[in-house]
Design a protein around this motif. Structure first.
Motif, mmCIF file in Angstrom:
data_model
loop_
_atom_site.group_PDB
_atom_site.id
_atom_site.type_symbol
_atom_site.label_atom_id
_atom_site.label_comp_id
_atom_site.label_asym_id
_atom_site.label_seq_id
_atom_site.Cartn_x
_atom_site.Cartn_y
_atom_site.Cartn_z
ATOM 1 N N ASN A 1 4.371 6.945 -10.333
ATOM 2 C CA ASN A 1 5.030 8.245 -10.451
ATOM 3 C C ASN A 1 5.749 8.609 -9.168
ATOM 4 O OD1 ASN A 1 4.789 9.425 -13.020
ATOM 5 N ND2 ASN A 1 2.647 9.903 -12.696
ATOM 6 N N GLY A 2 5.130 9.501 -8.386
ATOM 7 C CA GLY A 2 5.759 9.997 -7.176
ATOM 8 C C GLY A 2 5.845 8.951 -6.088
ATOM 9 N N ILE A 3 6.803 9.159 -5.193
ATOM 10 C CA ILE A 3 7.017 8.243 -4.065
ATOM 11 C C ILE A 3 7.410 9.083 -2.859
ATOM 12 C CG2 ILE A 3 9.442 7.821 -4.612
ATOM 13 C CD1 ILE A 3 8.919 4.852 -3.905
ATOM 14 N N SER A 4 6.942 8.687 -1.676
ATOM 15 C CA SER A 4 7.196 9.469 -0.475
ATOM 16 C C SER A 4 7.255 8.544 0.741
ATOM 17 C CB SER A 4 6.081 10.505 -0.286
ATOM 18 O OG SER A 4 6.331 11.324 0.830
ATOM 19 N N ILE A 5 8.025 8.951 1.726
ATOM 20 C CA ILE A 5 8.186 8.170 2.948
ATOM 21 C C ILE A 5 7.446 8.849 4.087
ATOM 22 C CG2 ILE A 5 9.844 7.370 4.676
ATOM 23 C CD1 ILE A 5 11.921 7.284 2.363
ATOM 24 N N ASP A 6 6.680 8.070 4.841
ATOM 25 C CA ASP A 6 6.094 8.515 6.090
ATOM 26 C C ASP A 6 7.059 8.042 7.181
ATOM 27 O OD1 ASP A 6 4.741 8.796 8.500
ATOM 28 O OD2 ASP A 6 2.798 8.214 7.656
ATOM 29 N N PHE A 7 7.896 8.950 7.671
ATOM 30 C CA PHE A 7 8.944 8.601 8.618
ATOM 31 C C PHE A 7 8.381 8.205 9.977
ATOM 32 C CE2 PHE A 7 11.051 11.139 5.424
ATOM 33 C CZ PHE A 7 12.232 10.451 5.216
ATOM 34 N N GLU A 8 7.235 8.746 10.353
ATOM 35 C CA GLU A 8 6.641 8.427 11.657
ATOM 36 C C GLU A 8 6.038 7.025 11.669
ATOM 37 O OE1 GLU A 8 3.855 11.447 12.787
ATOM 38 O OE2 GLU A 8 5.337 13.040 12.590
ATOM 39 N N GLU A 9 5.375 6.647 10.585
ATOM 40 C CA GLU A 9 4.675 5.358 10.527
ATOM 41 C C GLU A 9 5.472 4.267 9.803
ATOM 42 O OE1 GLU A 9 1.815 4.732 12.089
ATOM 43 O OE2 GLU A 9 1.740 6.799 12.822
ATOM 44 N N ASN A 10 6.667 4.611 9.260
ATOM 45 C CA ASN A 10 7.487 3.664 8.495
ATOM 46 C C ASN A 10 6.713 3.068 7.325
ATOM 47 O OD1 ASN A 10 10.039 3.805 9.810
ATOM 48 N ND2 ASN A 10 9.112 2.750 11.535
ATOM 49 N N LYS A 11 6.038 3.944 6.588
ATOM 50 C CA LYS A 11 5.268 3.536 5.411
ATOM 51 C C LYS A 11 5.870 4.205 4.175
ATOM 52 C CE LYS A 11 1.784 1.364 7.523
ATOM 53 N NZ LYS A 11 1.434 -0.023 7.293
ATOM 54 N N LEU A 12 5.714 3.524 3.051
ATOM 55 C CA LEU A 12 6.142 4.047 1.768
ATOM 56 C C LEU A 12 4.899 4.253 0.916
ATOM 57 C CD1 LEU A 12 8.670 4.646 -0.016
ATOM 58 C CD2 LEU A 12 8.370 2.338 -0.930
ATOM 59 N N TYR A 13 4.720 5.467 0.412
ATOM 60 C CA TYR A 13 3.566 5.825 -0.416
ATOM 61 C C TYR A 13 4.007 6.032 -1.854
ATOM 62 C CZ TYR A 13 0.803 6.960 3.762
ATOM 63 O OH TYR A 13 0.105 6.901 4.935
ATOM 64 N N TRP A 14 3.136 5.694 -2.794
ATOM 65 C CA TRP A 14 3.373 6.046 -4.189
ATOM 66 C C TRP A 14 2.034 6.319 -4.859
ATOM 67 C CZ3 TRP A 14 3.199 1.068 -2.571
ATOM 68 C CH2 TRP A 14 2.383 0.187 -3.273
ATOM 69 N N CYS A 15 2.103 7.069 -5.954
ATOM 70 C CA CYS A 15 0.898 7.314 -6.738
ATOM 71 C C CYS A 15 1.117 6.744 -8.130
ATOM 72 C CB CYS A 15 0.549 8.793 -6.791
ATOM 73 S SG CYS A 15 1.793 9.867 -7.489
ATOM 74 N N ASP A 16 0.031 6.306 -8.738
ATOM 75 C CA ASP A 16 0.089 5.657 -10.047
ATOM 76 C C ASP A 16 -0.853 6.392 -11.000
ATOM 77 O OD1 ASP A 16 -0.388 3.766 -12.249
ATOM 78 O OD2 ASP A 16 0.679 2.323 -10.985
ATOM 79 N N ALA A 17 -0.290 6.930 -12.076
ATOM 80 C CA ALA A 17 -1.071 7.726 -13.027
ATOM 81 C C ALA A 17 -1.993 6.873 -13.895
ATOM 82 C CB ALA A 17 -0.132 8.533 -13.923
#
Length: 137
Positions: A79-95
């Motif tokens: 579903n959702g996706i977000s960027i951690d700009f400080e750590e250069n990580k990509l997050y997502w959640c899965d329903a």
């Protein structure tokens, strides 16, 4: 400035100026059910989640070029996706898997489970500083 969005009906990712002018399709090939997007303007990347026949996390340049799949295994309903700009990580959640995961946004490597719940229908995720926020339907 630009605004980016997914069109579930036509399976597209589009961009336009904030006033609606210069609208055009960035990504159309290989999309089945694009769900959510995140933009990294400094690095010039666009990321998206795909719910279709082949669920995945994708990445391309802001003009749609050099499209790659970063994650295609172990995702079901990202579903959702977000960027951690400080750590250069990509997050997502899965329903479906009830998880929030992250990867290195450049390489797609170093995949980690950040949160794993049970019977939680995760809908969106946001990262700011040391905090992760999520919503559940």
């Amino acid at each position: 400035g630009n605004i980016y969005w997914t069109d579930h009906g036509f399976n597209l990712i589009e961009v336009a100026r904030l006033n609606g002018s210069f609208r055009y399709v960035i990504v159309s090939q290989g999309l089945d059910q694009p769900r959510s997007i995140a933009v990294h303007p400094e690095k010039g990347y666009l990321f998206w989640t795909e719910w279709g026949q082949t669920p995945c996390i994708g990445k391309a340049h802001l003009d749609g070029s050099e499209k790659v799949v970063l994650v295609s295994v172990g995702v079901a309903w990202p579903n959702g996706i977000s960027i951690d700009f400080e750590e250069n990580k990509l997050y997502w959640c899965d329903a479906r898997t009830d998880k929030i995961e992250r990867i290195d946004l450049e390489s797609g490597g170093n995949r980690e489970i950040v949160l794993s719940g049970s019977n939680v229908d995760m809908f969106s995720v946001a990262v700011f500083g040391a905090y992760i926020y999520w919503s559940d339907r």
